[in-house]
Design a protein around this motif. Structure first.
Motif: not given
Length: 678
Positions: A197-201, A208-217, A239-243, A252-259
């Motif tokens: 159930n990927v939709r439920g992750i 954060d529009s102040n820094t132009g960054e996404f914040v993954i938690n 690749i991080v799948f995240s709401q 909904g669920v999207h995909a991000f690159i994180a080191q």
């Protein structure tokens, strides 16, 4: 008395042999031909067809590339060559610790990288390159599942996500470095609390529009990423799948690159990683768990082929419907199911080649007082155990090839067909593989327990295929749900069925003859009619039952859940029909002759075993009791007709001798005292 006489004679032979050598330096256990042993290869000249010709139809593509890679593996000491008797075999050393197996996996990847095996795997985008990549991954998987999974995660999941979910900026920045292993990727979708159930992750990413960054938690323990191949030791990026939450609204669920590690292997700040630990198989893969503690990544690290976020924080997507957007995210993941399906069939080929070769040299019991012991494969019961599985493996080989052909030439219009076929075949092939491995393990007796003989150990290595990249039961329900949607749409439009192989429902309902003769049972038209009748009837029953539950006030979703038994039956009917049709199509391309005749026998055995094994044919009255008995009798006759060709049929798999095991060849020589001394 006769048995006592024979045993006495054997002991006399041994004692005589001992007396002959008691004054010499030779071991008293020097070879003595106690058993009537002859290698099955002595009969090669009796083959009714050329196995090399058959292999062309089975492997279908890139045979020279496969053989080149087999050579690279057998030539290097990195692949643990082991001399047994007069044969050299290669297989991983499973006596190594988990850490050692993981390091050997990486050393083998480095060797294959230096040899140019991965060239073009991500940077060449055309059907021929994709087929080459499939062929080489299949060959690698025949050697070691851990090695193929480690590569699959890096190239097909991490690399595939960048290809399909990303855009040019991602392709330019990441693909070549991935192909060259300048970075090592993994794929963080599964969580402790959510798998299929990927939709439920539960992982959450904000902007954060102040820094132009996404914040993954990672907001809670059940949101930790789990079973992430490569994460525990080696991966530098994931690749991080995240709401995705924008201004408090979940998109909904999207995909991000994180080191997650630097170039020296140090874990990045605000990232926590733990090891999943020892597993029943695949210990050459470093599965890990990941927690993200407000990890910041650039805005450009959102894979934005489906949706994007502007610099000032506006959510942008041409696909407004969240369900359609989610489907667009999931569609590219079919490549994993395609590779798993193919891998399962090649593993079935290995186990059948070993078990059938062993059964052509191993004897047990005699049927007359003074007669020789009987070869295992000359027992009708042993034929019934192995030859139907052989026929199914042939059938699934053709179906897997067809799936790959469709996949590498995929279009937007074919995405639904690929999703349904890959789901059905992944489930059917992997279930078949586990059943085949178990039967072959038992058919090899105690020798099947030895790791060096491969079959027993492959069970634990490949068991995971039933649940990763989609739980098989869930995938089969998706197949049935897609067929139901097609059925409802056709009825609503009041137009003929078109798509998902349901066109046969536009024709009059097939009629099964009241009496089935041998020639009828072997006729491809009868077989097709029987399979189409089952699918048609089950789809009608399934639609009616779901509708009935809805009429009683149940939601569409819950009505589907309540109809799970018919859904399972329908999924099986669809898969087996599609496999049969690809077999018939493949058979039609073969010129008249002994090879085509053998394929007709295998196709008939496949079809009749499916008829025999599925209770639906009796449950719903497609077959009478007498006809069911006729099917079973004909299946046994087909096994006896295929028996003389068994060695040729497994030789046609093209599995290198070094990838098999000692019991597939001269197992007495391989277990002689001289081999212990060596």
């Amino acid at each position: 008395m006769e048995q006592i006489r024979r045993r006495t004679q054997v002991l006399t032979n041994h004692l005589h042999h001992l007396l002959q050598h008691q004054e010499s330096e030779a071991s008293p256990l020097s070879p003595n031909s106690c058993l009537n042993y002859s290698p099955p290869d002595l009969n090669n000249s009796l083959f009714s067809f050329n196995p090399t010709d058959m292999r062309i139809y089975l492997d279908y593509h890139n045979l020279p590339d496969r053989d080149w890679l087999y050579g690279l593996i057998t030539q290097s000491r990195l692949f643990n060559p082991n001399q047994r008797g007069q044969k050299l075999f290669v297989s991983p050393d499973y006596n190594q610790s988990m850490e050692q197996q993981r390091e050997m996996t990486m050393k083998r990847i480095s060797y294959l990288l230096d040899k140019g095996v991965f060239q073009g795997w991500l940077t060449d985008r055309n059907p021929d390159s994709e087929l080459r990549k499939f062929a080489l991954l299949e060959a690698i998987g025949m050697y070691d599942h851990s090695l193929s999974i480690k590569l699959g995660v890096h190239f097909f999941l991490w690399g595939g996500a960048i290809q399909f979910f990303g855009t040019k900026r991602h392709h330019d920045k990441w693909l070549r470095d991935t192909e060259n292993y300048a970075i090592k990727g993994c794929f963080a979708m599964t969580e402790l609390g959510h798998g299929s159930n990927v939709r439920g992750i539960e992982t959450v990413t904000t902007y954060d529009s102040n820094t132009g960054e996404f914040v993954i938690n990672t907001p809670c323990e059940s949101a930790q990423k789990y079973w992430i191949g490569g994460a525990a030791k080696h991966a530098t990026h994931t690749i991080v799948f995240s709401q995705l939450s924008i201004n408090g609204e979940n998109q909904g669920v999207h995909a991000f690159i994180a080191q997650i590690r630097d170039a020296d292997g140090n874990i990045c700040p605000n990232v926590r990683i733990a090891d999943c630990g020892h597993k029943i198989g695949l210990n050459g893969v470093d599965n890990g768990r990941i927690w993200f503690d407000n990890v910041r990544i650039p805005r450009e690290n959102l894979l934005n082929s489906v949706a994007d976020v502007s610099l000032d924080g506006k959510y942008l997507s041409a696909i407004k419907d969240p369900d359609q957007r989610f489907a667009a995210f999931m569609a590219p993941l079919t490549s994993g199911r395609v590779t798993i399906a193919a891998s399962a069939i090649y593993t079935s080929k290995i186990s059948l080649a070993i078990a059938i070769r062993y059964s052509l040299t191993r004897r047990a019991f005699s049927v007359t007082p003074n007669g020789p012991e009987v070869l295992l494969l000359d027992y009708p019961s042993h034929q019934r155990r192995l030859l139907p599985l052989l026929a199914k493996t042939y059938a699934m080989s053709f179906a897997g090839n067809d799936l790959k052909k469709i996949y590498v030439k995929r279009t937007l219009e074919s995405s639904k067909v690929i999703h349904v076929l890959s789901s059905a075949f992944k489930a059917t092939f992997t279930w078949h593989n586990m059943r085949t491995l178990q039967e072959c393990r038992e058919a090899c007796g105690g020798q099947g327990l030895k790791t060096e003989n491969r079959v027993g150990h492959l069970k634990s290595e490949y068991d995971v295929q039933s649940t990763f990249e989609g739980d098989n039961n869930v995938l089969m329900q998706q197949v049935s749900k897609a067929l139901l949607a097609e059925y409802i749409a056709a009825k609503k439009r009041n137009k003929p069925f078109k798509g998902l192989g349901l066109e046969h429902m536009n024709n009059p309902c097939p009629v099964i003859p009241s009496q089935l003769t041998s020639s009828t049972l072997r006729c491809s038209k009868f077989q097709t009619d029987a399979f189409c009748l089952r699918e048609r009837d089950l789809l009608n029953r399934f639609a009616a039952e779901v509708s009935q539950f809805q009429a009683q006030g149940e939601s569409k979703e819950y009505a589907f859940i309540l109809s799970y038994q018919l859904a399972e039956d329908l999924g099986r009917a669809f898969a087996e029909k599609e496999i049969l049709q690809t077999f018939i199509q493949a058979e039609a391309t073969v010129p008249a002759g002994s090879l085509k005749d053998l394929l007709a026998l295998l196709r008939s055995l496949y079809a009749l075993i499916c008829l025999e094994e599925d209770a639906a044919f009796l449950r719903y009255g497609y077959l009478s009791m007498d006809n069911a008995a006729a099917v079973r009798k004909e299946g046994t006759e087909l096994c006896s007709e295929l028996r003389p060709h068994a060695l040729a049929l497994v030789t046609s798999f093209g599995v290198p001798d070094a990838f098999l095991s000692p019991i597939a060849f001269n197992w007495i020589d391989a277990n002689a005292w001289s081999s212990v001394q060596h």
